[in-house]
Design an enzyme around this catalytic site. Structure first.
Site, PDB file in Angstrom:
ATOM      1  N   GLY A 161       1.105   4.399   5.187  1.00  0.00           N
ATOM      2  CA  GLY A 161       0.577   3.227   5.888  1.00  0.00           C
ATOM      3  C   GLY A 161       1.694   2.255   6.250  1.00  0.00           C
ATOM      4  N   GLY A 162       2.544   1.938   5.283  1.00  0.00           N
ATOM      5  CA  GLY A 162       3.625   0.961   5.505  1.00  0.00           C
ATOM      6  C   GLY A 162       4.607   1.415   6.577  1.00  0.00           C
TER       7      GLY A 162
ATOM      8  N   CYS B  71       2.068  -0.695  -8.880  1.00  0.00           N
ATOM      9  CA  CYS B  71       3.262  -0.254  -8.149  1.00  0.00           C
ATOM     10  C   CYS B  71       4.456  -0.113  -9.089  1.00  0.00           C
ATOM     11  CB  CYS B  71       3.567  -1.223  -7.020  1.00  0.00           C
ATOM     12  SG  CYS B  71       3.305  -2.921  -7.462  1.00  0.00           S
TER      13      CYS B  71
ATOM     14  N   GLY C  14       0.832  -1.206   0.000  1.00  0.00           N
ATOM     15  CA  GLY C  14       0.000   0.000   0.000  1.00  0.00           C
ATOM     16  C   GLY C  14       0.857   1.243   0.000  1.00  0.00           C
TER      17      GLY C  14
ATOM     18  N   GLU D 179       5.588  -3.381   1.110  1.00  0.00           N
ATOM     19  CA  GLU D 179       5.903  -2.965  -0.254  1.00  0.00           C
ATOM     20  C   GLU D 179       5.095  -1.711  -0.504  1.00  0.00           C
ATOM     21  OE1 GLU D 179       4.281  -4.770  -3.878  1.00  0.00           O
ATOM     22  OE2 GLU D 179       4.715  -2.641  -4.076  1.00  0.00           O
TER      23      GLU D 179
ATOM     24  N   GLU E 178       5.341   9.619  -5.600  1.00  0.00           N
ATOM     25  CA  GLU E 178       4.480   8.802  -6.456  1.00  0.00           C
ATOM     26  C   GLU E 178       3.103   9.456  -6.593  1.00  0.00           C
ATOM     27  OE1 GLU E 178       3.337   4.112  -6.473  1.00  0.00           O
ATOM     28  OE2 GLU E 178       2.780   5.189  -4.669  1.00  0.00           O
TER      29      GLU E 178
HETATM   30  P1  NAP Z   1      -3.136   2.415   2.272  1.00  0.00           P
HETATM   31  O1  NAP Z   1      -3.839   3.684   2.584  1.00  0.00           O
HETATM   32  O2  NAP Z   1      -1.708   2.340   2.597  1.00  0.00           O
HETATM   33  O3  NAP Z   1      -3.937   1.252   3.010  1.00  0.00           O
HETATM   34  C1  NAP Z   1      -3.542  -0.105   2.895  1.00  0.00           C
HETATM   35  C2  NAP Z   1      -4.046  -0.878   4.081  1.00  0.00           C
HETATM   36  O4  NAP Z   1      -3.303  -0.508   5.236  1.00  0.00           O
HETATM   37  C3  NAP Z   1      -5.502  -0.599   4.419  1.00  0.00           C
HETATM   38  O5  NAP Z   1      -6.074  -1.815   4.828  1.00  0.00           O
HETATM   39  C4  NAP Z   1      -5.442   0.387   5.553  1.00  0.00           C
HETATM   40  O6  NAP Z   1      -6.504   0.231   6.445  1.00  0.00           O
HETATM   41  C5  NAP Z   1      -4.163  -0.010   6.253  1.00  0.00           C
HETATM   42  N1  NAP Z   1      -3.481   1.125   6.876  1.00  0.00           N
HETATM   43  C6  NAP Z   1      -3.061   2.249   6.267  1.00  0.00           C
HETATM   44  N2  NAP Z   1      -2.445   3.061   7.146  1.00  0.00           N
HETATM   45  C7  NAP Z   1      -2.469   2.422   8.332  1.00  0.00           C
HETATM   46  C8  NAP Z   1      -2.003   2.759   9.639  1.00  0.00           C
HETATM   47  N3  NAP Z   1      -1.390   3.898   9.896  1.00  0.00           N
HETATM   48  N4  NAP Z   1      -2.205   1.867  10.623  1.00  0.00           N
HETATM   49  C9  NAP Z   1      -2.851   0.693  10.377  1.00  0.00           C
HETATM   50  N5  NAP Z   1      -3.322   0.341   9.180  1.00  0.00           N
HETATM   51  C10 NAP Z   1      -3.140   1.188   8.168  1.00  0.00           C
HETATM   52  O7  NAP Z   1      -3.270   2.051   0.735  1.00  0.00           O
HETATM   53  P2  NAP Z   1      -4.538   1.930  -0.213  1.00  0.00           P
HETATM   54  O8  NAP Z   1      -5.794   2.063   0.538  1.00  0.00           O
HETATM   55  O9  NAP Z   1      -4.332   0.680  -0.945  1.00  0.00           O
HETATM   56  O10 NAP Z   1      -4.389   3.119  -1.236  1.00  0.00           O
HETATM   57  C11 NAP Z   1      -4.072   4.436  -0.872  1.00  0.00           C
HETATM   58  C12 NAP Z   1      -2.846   4.926  -1.604  1.00  0.00           C
HETATM   59  O11 NAP Z   1      -1.768   4.008  -1.424  1.00  0.00           O
HETATM   60  C13 NAP Z   1      -2.991   4.999  -3.116  1.00  0.00           C
HETATM   61  O12 NAP Z   1      -3.606   6.183  -3.538  1.00  0.00           O
HETATM   62  C14 NAP Z   1      -1.561   4.900  -3.553  1.00  0.00           C
HETATM   63  O13 NAP Z   1      -0.929   6.150  -3.504  1.00  0.00           O
HETATM   64  C15 NAP Z   1      -0.913   3.996  -2.554  1.00  0.00           C
HETATM   65  N6  NAP Z   1      -0.744   2.598  -3.040  1.00  0.00           N
HETATM   66  C16 NAP Z   1       0.461   2.236  -3.515  1.00  0.00           C
HETATM   67  C17 NAP Z   1       0.663   0.954  -3.968  1.00  0.00           C
HETATM   68  C18 NAP Z   1       1.992   0.550  -4.472  1.00  0.00           C
HETATM   69  O14 NAP Z   1       2.157  -0.621  -4.726  1.00  0.00           O
HETATM   70  N7  NAP Z   1       2.920   1.431  -4.650  1.00  0.00           N
HETATM   71  C19 NAP Z   1      -0.368   0.028  -3.945  1.00  0.00           C
HETATM   72  C20 NAP Z   1      -1.611   0.416  -3.443  1.00  0.00           C
HETATM   73  C21 NAP Z   1      -1.761   1.712  -2.985  1.00  0.00           C
HETATM   74  P3  NAP Z   1      -7.831   1.102   6.312  1.00  0.00           P
HETATM   75  O15 NAP Z   1      -8.078   1.343   4.862  1.00  0.00           O
HETATM   76  O16 NAP Z   1      -8.863   0.258   6.950  1.00  0.00           O
HETATM   77  O17 NAP Z   1      -7.575   2.382   7.013  1.00  0.00           O
END
Ligand code: NAP
Length: 525
Positions: free
Chosen positions: A244-245, A301, A240, A264, A392
């Site tokens: 978040g990561g 990604c 993600g 990742e 990104e």
């Molecule tokens: P995300 O916001 O990072 O969320 C991914 C997962 O992690 C979700 O289940 C989220 O839970 C959880 N999460 C996020 N922050 C957290 C924290 N601080 N503590 C605990 N859990 C947490 O990613 P996304 O929803 O897939 O997409 C959002 C953005 O991520 C995209 O717009 C993009 O920029 C990026 N992304 C990048 C890649 C890549 O491979 N480079 C792939 C996917 C997304 P909740 O949703 O329940 O809060």
């Protein structure tokens, strides 16, 4: 039939008070299903059950675990059209993509099953005793890899099947011998529930312990945080955002017992266009790149978000063709309104940076949540001076950097953050004549490509889908391909242990017939 409940091992559970819905981005409405967020009790119950399951699951033979993984693949296939329809509804992605991703998911599970049946992945190493060695006798020491314990997997939004509930993280952790608790992605909780039901059915059919797999719903960060902090959880897999990561990585390191987090995250996947590529194939490469940037609405990604080349007439021609071509693609729907909003925000922010010109920006009206592609242009000096331009922008978007010369291009690569991939377009002669650029790029990435596009990640034993921070939190590992299993294990040495009481992979007779490193030689003897 989607119930919206959590799966705690074989039990359906909905104790929590918070509910949420998934969203159909094409229709721009909520889906019909309501999901129950996991309560604190349910989280504890799932982790306790996984801890119990680990006691037996870790002892299962490679063949038994392989049977489980193969059964999961079969059960996913048996979900038929309901899975495909739910996937399309919750992601806005087309049916062809859904079917392709389902095939990839089943292929990954079967690849790990094959690895387990062969068995040598445990890296058995044997150094026999030399009691008469002088001045000190040598002990018998043997080592191999053992599973870590219960693993929490955060499903990715952009691959509802291949990087989610039964995706690469889950398949590799189950293969390693680790029970898995999935923190289901809230954007495709229905797809997740169907896949989860297939895993649980497969577990029951193949005699796996209850708790080898659980699936928990949530629409906020609290469930994931409690899981990562839980003392009985031993590792985390995540795909993600960088925010978040890194938040989860920090949380895991603040625990009394820190645990590994294999996250990742973001990558802009630099592409270096060397002069001969511009002279000989400029238009063809511009065309190919337009397709790669817009593929899947740019929600990969490995999307090429950065192109670097030496300024001049040929580069001007390349940018013009790329800009013209990118506007010919019919824009497509993004995964979710929040991803769409973040895309527009990122595009606007980067477009407003000093020295940036907009080379292409799709202007026609589109349906809801549909990403309009864009290409920006900036000088090497401005790009170097402003790290905001390195971020990104998740979507059909790319920045072209016009460098003064190869020295400046090399300097930019040396200042770039870690990336999943790096690509060079040119001739073999170019590679030989630009070793500084090649070295700089290789040091920043997990996979380096020649004359290709970074989108499209093969699942095999030589793939590295990883890279230095912030592409991942641990550049020593891959999250794609069979080597991904190495994230969930640790080595243990046995010193002077009785032969019959050693793990079977380390016994003198090599009962499993696996390849082992015996006193420096790979052998099955
Ligand atoms: P995300 O916001 O990072 O969320 C991914 C997962 O992690 C979700 O289940 C989220 O839970 C959880 N999460 C996020 N922050 C957290 C924290 N601080 N503590 C605990 N859990 C947490 O990613 P996304 O929803 O897939 O997409 C959002 C953005 O991520 C995209 O717009 C993009 O920029 C990026 N992304 C990048 C890649 C890549 O491979 N480079 C792939 C996917 C997304 P909740 O949703 O329940 O809060």
């Amino acid at each position: 039939m989607i119930s919206g409940t959590n799966a705690i091992g074989t039990k359906s559970s909905k104790q929590g008070n918070n509910t949420f819905k998934t969203f159909d981005p094409k229709e721009n409405i909520n889906t019909e299903w309501t999901f129950y967020e996991a309560s604190s009790n349910e989280i504890n119950e799932a982790v306790d059950l996984a801890t119990d399951a680990f006691k037996t699951y870790k002892e299962f033979s490679g063949n038994k675990k392989a049977g489980f993984l193969e059964a999961i693949a079969d059960e996913i296939e048996a979900l038929g059209n309901e899975l495909i329809e739910t996937y399309c509804k919750e992601s806005g992605l087309p049916e062809g993509r859904a079917k392709g991703e389902r095939g990839r998911t089943m292929g990954q599970l079967r690849a790990f099953a094959k690895l387990l049946k062969e068995g040598s992945w445990v890296e058995a190493v044997i150094e026999r005793a030399q009691p008469n060695r002088t001045p000190m006798p040598k002990s018998d020491i043997r080592k191999m890899l053992f599973p870590l314990g219960p693993v929490v997997v955060f499903g990715a939004s952009n691959f509802p099947l291949a990087f989610s509930t039964a995706g690469g993280d889950t398949a590799s952790a189950l293969a390693a011998g680790c029970p898995v608790i999935v923190k289901s992605h809230p954007m495709h909780a229905g797809t997740g529930e169907l896949v989860s039901s297939a895993i649980i059915k497969a577990a029951e059919k193949t005699g796996m312990p209850n708790g080898v797999f659980s699936n928990l719903n949530s629409s906020g960060i609290a469930v994931g945080q409690q899981l990562v902090k839980h003392p009985k959880v031993k590792a985390v897999g995540f795909t993600g955002s960088i925010n978040g990561g890194t938040a989860l990585y920090k949380l895991a390191n603040e625990r009394d017992e820190p645990i590994p987090v294999f996250a990742e995250m973001g990558s802009i996947n630099p592409v270096v266009v060397l002069p001969s590529a511009l002279v000989n194939d400029g238009d063809a490469w511009a065309n190919t790149y337009a397709s790669s940037v817009t593929l899947g609405a740019g929600q990969f990604c490995t999307n090429p978000g950065l192109l670097l080349a030496i300024k001049g007439e040929k580069l001007d021609g390349f940018i013009k063709t790329l800009s013209d071509e990118i506007l010919k693609f019919e824009p497509t729907c993004m995964l979710h309104p929040t991803i769409y909003a973040k895309y527009n925000e990122g595009k606007k922010e980067l477009s407003a940076q000093s020295g940036v010109t907009i080379s292409a920006n799709y202007k026609k009206d589109t349906n809801a949540n549909t990403a309009k592609p864009s290409i920006l242009k900036v000088s090497g000096a401005d790009f170097l001076a402003n790290t905001k331009l390195h971020t990104e922008v998740f979507g059909p978007f790319s920045v072209v950097v016009e460098c003064e010369n190869t020295k400046e291009l090399e300097t930019i690569l040396n200042h770039l953050e870690g990336q999943l991939t790096g690509t060079i377009l040119g001739s073999e002669e170019d590679l030989k004549n630009n070793s500084g650029i090649v070295d700089a790029l290789r040091s920043r990435v997990g996979r380096i490509l020649f004359n290709g596009v970074p989108t499209g990640v093969e699942v095999n034993s030589s793939m590295v889908h990883g890279g230095p921070f912030p592409a991942t939190t641990d550049p020593r590992f891959t999250s794609v391909g069979t080597s991904a299993i190495k994230r969930w294990v640790r080595p243990v040495s046995f010193q002077d242990w009785p032969n019959t009481l050693l793990p079977i992979a380390l016994q003198d007779e090599n009962p499993l017939g696996i390849t082992r490193l015996v006193e420096g030689n790979y052998t099955k003897n």
